[in-house]
Write a protein that holds these residues in place. Sequence first.
Motif, PDB file in Angstrom:
ATOM      1  N   ILE A  67      50.783  42.680  49.499  1.00  0.00           N
ATOM      2  CA  ILE A  67      50.275  43.185  48.234  1.00  0.00           C
ATOM      3  C   ILE A  67      49.172  42.264  47.757  1.00  0.00           C
ATOM      4  CG2 ILE A  67      50.827  43.598  45.800  1.00  0.00           C
ATOM      5  CD1 ILE A  67      53.454  43.886  48.531  1.00  0.00           C
ATOM      6  N   CYS A  68      48.033  42.834  47.418  1.00  0.00           N
ATOM      7  CA  CYS A  68      46.877  42.075  46.957  1.00  0.00           C
ATOM      8  C   CYS A  68      46.529  42.496  45.528  1.00  0.00           C
ATOM      9  CB  CYS A  68      45.684  42.304  47.883  1.00  0.00           C
ATOM     10  SG  CYS A  68      44.167  41.463  47.373  1.00  0.00           S
ATOM     11  N   VAL A  69      46.346  41.513  44.641  1.00  0.00           N
ATOM     12  CA  VAL A  69      45.907  41.779  43.268  1.00  0.00           C
ATOM     13  C   VAL A  69      44.502  41.215  43.126  1.00  0.00           C
ATOM     14  CG1 VAL A  69      46.361  41.435  40.825  1.00  0.00           C
ATOM     15  CG2 VAL A  69      48.275  41.625  42.419  1.00  0.00           C
ATOM     16  N   ARG A  70      43.551  42.078  42.774  1.00  0.00           N
ATOM     17  CA  ARG A  70      42.167  41.653  42.660  1.00  0.00           C
ATOM     18  C   ARG A  70      41.494  42.351  41.491  1.00  0.00           C
ATOM     19  NH1 ARG A  70      40.313  42.551  48.340  1.00  0.00           N
ATOM     20  NH2 ARG A  70      38.404  41.584  47.566  1.00  0.00           N
ATOM     21  N   ASP A  71      40.259  41.957  41.198  1.00  0.00           N
ATOM     22  CA  ASP A  71      39.519  42.592  40.112  1.00  0.00           C
ATOM     23  C   ASP A  71      39.288  44.062  40.438  1.00  0.00           C
ATOM     24  OD1 ASP A  71      39.280  40.330  38.538  1.00  0.00           O
ATOM     25  OD2 ASP A  71      37.421  39.686  39.526  1.00  0.00           O
ATOM     26  N   SER A  72      39.412  44.887  39.411  1.00  0.00           N
ATOM     27  CA  SER A  72      39.133  46.310  39.577  1.00  0.00           C
ATOM     28  C   SER A  72      37.623  46.529  39.641  1.00  0.00           C
ATOM     29  CB  SER A  72      39.732  47.104  38.422  1.00  0.00           C
ATOM     30  OG  SER A  72      39.290  48.450  38.463  1.00  0.00           O
ATOM     31  N   VAL A  73      37.188  47.348  40.565  1.00  0.00           N
ATOM     32  CA  VAL A  73      35.777  47.684  40.690  1.00  0.00           C
ATOM     33  C   VAL A  73      35.366  48.706  39.637  1.00  0.00           C
ATOM     34  CG1 VAL A  73      34.020  48.658  42.222  1.00  0.00           C
ATOM     35  CG2 VAL A  73      35.778  47.149  43.155  1.00  0.00           C
ATOM     36  N   SER A  74      36.279  49.612  39.303  1.00  0.00           N
ATOM     37  CA  SER A  74      35.958  50.713  38.381  1.00  0.00           C
ATOM     38  C   SER A  74      36.166  50.357  36.915  1.00  0.00           C
ATOM     39  CB  SER A  74      36.812  51.943  38.723  1.00  0.00           C
ATOM     40  OG  SER A  74      38.196  51.641  38.619  1.00  0.00           O
ATOM     41  N   SER A  75      37.063  49.388  36.624  1.00  0.00           N
ATOM     42  CA  SER A  75      37.387  49.044  35.242  1.00  0.00           C
ATOM     43  C   SER A  75      37.228  47.541  35.034  1.00  0.00           C
ATOM     44  CB  SER A  75      38.819  49.480  34.900  1.00  0.00           C
ATOM     45  OG  SER A  75      38.993  50.864  35.087  1.00  0.00           O
ATOM     46  N   PRO A  76      36.160  47.099  34.377  1.00  0.00           N
ATOM     47  CA  PRO A  76      35.958  45.663  34.131  1.00  0.00           C
ATOM     48  C   PRO A  76      37.115  45.067  33.326  1.00  0.00           C
ATOM     49  CG  PRO A  76      33.950  46.902  33.688  1.00  0.00           C
ATOM     50  CD  PRO A  76      35.043  47.917  33.892  1.00  0.00           C
ATOM     51  N   GLN A  77      37.405  43.780  33.570  1.00  0.00           N
ATOM     52  CA  GLN A  77      38.482  43.058  32.893  1.00  0.00           C
ATOM     53  C   GLN A  77      39.871  43.617  33.222  1.00  0.00           C
ATOM     54  OE1 GLN A  77      37.431  40.314  31.372  1.00  0.00           O
ATOM     55  NE2 GLN A  77      35.331  40.975  31.862  1.00  0.00           N
ATOM     56  N   HIS A  78      39.976  44.371  34.284  1.00  0.00           N
ATOM     57  CA  HIS A  78      41.257  44.922  34.725  1.00  0.00           C
ATOM     58  C   HIS A  78      41.551  44.441  36.141  1.00  0.00           C
ATOM     59  CE1 HIS A  78      40.739  47.527  31.280  1.00  0.00           C
ATOM     60  NE2 HIS A  78      41.920  48.088  31.485  1.00  0.00           N
TER      61      HIS A  78
END
Length: 388
Positions: free
Chosen positions: A183-194
């Motif tokens: 499982i990888c948690v990373r910055d969302s490309v579509s929603s900034p600050q998410h």
Amino acid sequence: MQGIKLKILKFSDLVQPSSARIVLSIDDLLVEILLRVPIRSLLCFKTVSKRWLSIITHPHFSVLCQPNPNRAVGLFLTCPYSLPAKPQFDYVHFDKKNPPKPPFKNLKFIKDSSGISVLQSCNGLMLCSNSPLRLAKTNYYVCNPTTKHYTALPKSVLETENSKIHGISLAFDPAKSPHYKVICVRDSVSSPQHYQIEIYPAQTGPWRLSGDPFIADVNFSKGVYWNGSIYWISTSGNLTCLYYNLDFERLGVMPMPHFPDDQGTTITYFGESCGHLHLTKISFYTIRFDVYEMRRDDSEWFVKYKVDFERPDHELTYCSFTILSLVRGKREEDAFLVLAAVNDDKVMKYNLINKTFEKFCDYDVDDERVFNCSTIGAFEYIESLCCV
């Protein structure tokens, strides 16, 4: 003499099959015998024949020979004197009477010239990454330190310069499946600050998105796998616990324990052992603390153990020790803490039932600050034949 006929016996007639040979010729009986052999011996038995190799390396056999629960037999500590590009590991074996040779001092069997660091251990497997230069790509691996087999994780679908990885976690339970998930948690490309979760199922692959972008305030770099979910907590401030259930691919919030005094305290340990999830929180001005355990249904935390290092015969202070691990076993009296005693440069065992100390080994360093920092990298070692 002319009427006498000599019968020439064939070699196969001379060699009568023994009972042992008959037993070993039956796969089911051979499997039952091999299941009672220590894992270290099984690694040698793979060279007996192609048939034995096929049985011992079969995924189904590797699951059968791993007891449930499977207790850790030792602990790997990142050496404080090793270079970042060439990490070295010290090994603490939990059986002082019969300590075996350390499984490894480094992870050179993973072919990566940048050096390999351990990120997480999970039921016999380890999640690792290389130590790249500033402009190099970070590679991730899943390895079995017992068999020294490994696999490189493929490129993520979100791997861009604008999508920073905040944490990557391994989920593996051989009692449920011989296959692991990452499982990888990373910055969302579509929603900034998410944040955005990606999941990699080893059985099918490849990486794929899971769920919607979300907001959270936890430490994603220290994920713990337990009871079918990955758990993350915040270690200070507004204490929260977030989990991701792999079966339903759903995020949830787990209640935190009710601490008597929230002033000047910090989470000092959060981990799993033999199917039990534990958490400890210690005040800055005391070395009496409770060890909490989560109920199997995720409903609440309860106090499992009470620890008091302020007794006259315990020469420990808040700043002089760090909890490396909490190890459970089949029996209640087998539970113990693994502590790094900074002032004495040693690793110690504290039995949670008998309230007794025992030294595991000395840790030969000169700088206590280096020793204290190095204890962050502590990873349980569980013997396993599971495939990667």
